[in-house]
Design an enzyme around this catalytic site. Sequence first.
Site, short mmCIF file in Angstrom:
data_model
loop_
_atom_site.label_atom_id
_atom_site.label_comp_id
_atom_site.label_asym_id
_atom_site.label_seq_id
_atom_site.Cartn_x
_atom_site.Cartn_y
_atom_site.Cartn_z
CB SER A 144 -0.85 -0.01 1.29
OG SER A 144 -1.47 1.25 1.49
CE1 TYR A 157 -4.59 -2.06 4.91
CE2 TYR A 157 -3.46 -0.02 4.41
CZ TYR A 157 -4.09 -1.17 3.99
OH TYR A 157 -4.21 -1.42 2.64
N1 NAD Z 1 -8.40 -0.56 -2.16
C1 NAD Z 1 -7.41 0.21 -1.73
O1 NAD Z 1 -7.54 1.43 -1.61
C2 NAD Z 1 -6.06 -0.40 -1.43
C3 NAD Z 1 -4.93 0.46 -1.45
C4 NAD Z 1 -3.69 -0.09 -1.16
C5 NAD Z 1 -3.56 -1.43 -0.87
N2 NAD Z 1 -4.68 -2.22 -0.84
C6 NAD Z 1 -4.48 -3.65 -0.54
O2 NAD Z 1 -4.88 -4.38 -1.67
C7 NAD Z 1 -5.28 -5.69 -1.28
C8 NAD Z 1 -6.64 -6.00 -1.90
O3 NAD Z 1 -7.59 -5.08 -1.39
P1 NAD Z 1 -8.92 -4.69 -2.19
O4 NAD Z 1 -9.06 -3.21 -2.06
O5 NAD Z 1 -8.92 -5.32 -3.52
O6 NAD Z 1 -10.01 -5.33 -1.21
P2 NAD Z 1 -11.25 -6.31 -1.50
O7 NAD Z 1 -11.97 -6.37 -0.20
O8 NAD Z 1 -11.99 -5.89 -2.73
O9 NAD Z 1 -10.55 -7.71 -1.81
C9 NAD Z 1 -9.83 -8.41 -0.83
C10 NAD Z 1 -9.97 -9.90 -1.13
O10 NAD Z 1 -9.15 -10.61 -0.19
C11 NAD Z 1 -9.89 -11.72 0.27
N3 NAD Z 1 -9.38 -12.14 1.57
C12 NAD Z 1 -9.53 -11.49 2.76
N4 NAD Z 1 -8.93 -12.19 3.73
C13 NAD Z 1 -8.38 -13.29 3.15
C14 NAD Z 1 -7.63 -14.40 3.63
N5 NAD Z 1 -7.36 -14.52 4.95
N6 NAD Z 1 -7.21 -15.33 2.76
C15 NAD Z 1 -7.51 -15.22 1.44
N7 NAD Z 1 -8.24 -14.21 0.91
C16 NAD Z 1 -8.67 -13.26 1.78
C17 NAD Z 1 -11.34 -11.23 0.33
O11 NAD Z 1 -12.27 -12.31 0.34
C18 NAD Z 1 -11.41 -10.40 -0.95
O12 NAD Z 1 -11.80 -11.18 -2.06
C19 NAD Z 1 -5.26 -5.69 0.25
O13 NAD Z 1 -4.04 -6.26 0.68
C20 NAD Z 1 -5.30 -4.22 0.60
O14 NAD Z 1 -4.72 -3.95 1.85
C21 NAD Z 1 -5.91 -1.74 -1.15
#
Ligand code: NAD
Length: 257
Positions: A144, A157
């Site tokens: 992130s 986080y």
């Molecule tokens: N959306 C943002 O703004 C953002 C920014 C920077 C980083 N991230 C990171 O990107 C990654 C994806 O986030 P996103 O925004 O796509 O969220 P999202 O909620 O759309 O997707 C996350 C996915 O991870 C799965 N998941 C959760 N816990 C799990 C586990 N223990 N084992 C396997 N799968 C699991 C969920 O079921 C979901 O399908 C995360 O690591 C998040 O921290 C997101």
Amino acid sequence: MARLQDRVAIVTGGASGLGAATVRRFVAEGARVTIADIDAGRGAELARELGSAAHFVRCDHTERAQCRAAVEATLARFGALDILHNNAGGPFAGPVESADDATLARVIGVNLVGAFRMTQEALPALRAAGAQRAGGAVILFTSSLQGIKARPNYTVYTASKHGIVGLVKGLALELAPANIRVNAICPTVTETPMLPRFLPGMAGDMEEARRRFRASIPLGRMPEPVDTGNAAVFLASDEARMITGIALPLDGGQMAG
Ligand SMILES: NC(=O)c1ccc[n+]([C@@H]2O[C@H](COP(=O)([O-])OP(=O)(O)OC[C@H]3O[C@@H](n4cnc5c(N)ncnc54)[C@H](O)[C@@H]3O)[C@@H](O)[C@H]2O)c1
């Protein structure tokens, strides 16, 4: 030729958001992909949509046995593993005192320890790919922007995502002799189903929070999930063969100022 032709990947958290966008981009570039996620409904639906190039394996990456089973299922289905994208994770927003023991264990467990365990379980297969392909094998992480900078009320986080960057640097050095490259992608706030659980710590009103975010990004727009997918394709491809140990900001210029 497609940029990931004949490569096999696992994407954790591949059923939704940034992970699903990455799965789609990997398949479009010729890869075969295991969608490893706890969300069986969305994961299976995406696999159906993508046909024989993708399959879904229910996998909680905090559980070592489920990580091992996901790797075994990938080898059984596709015969190899060249790319692991550790993307699964979840948000936590709130003052540091509000994170009780269960919250700490959950956030650090899902965002850091799970990725560590999945990497360990995938290493034998990735080492084999590193030895067989001149371009080697690849491990990616979705960290992130908070893996390289902090923001008040996101300390738990932020610590988990900085931990990922430490993991990337250590692994990059440790696995370079095995021809395995290791990199992190560091997106700023992106529209995914996670967003409403992430933004309330910054502003009560979601539209106002989005507006403030756009205003904080020099390019004046928020990233889309496909931007993470595109960065993942590049870093996984042989075009990035000299890149290892980096944390790539995907931030429209926020880190420049
Ligand atoms: N959306 C943002 O703004 C953002 C920014 C920077 C980083 N991230 C990171 O990107 C990654 C994806 O986030 P996103 O925004 O796509 O969220 P999202 O909620 O759309 O997707 C996350 C996915 O991870 C799965 N998941 C959760 N816990 C799990 C586990 N223990 N084992 C396997 N799968 C699991 C969920 O079921 C979901 O399908 C995360 O690591 C998040 O921290 C997101």
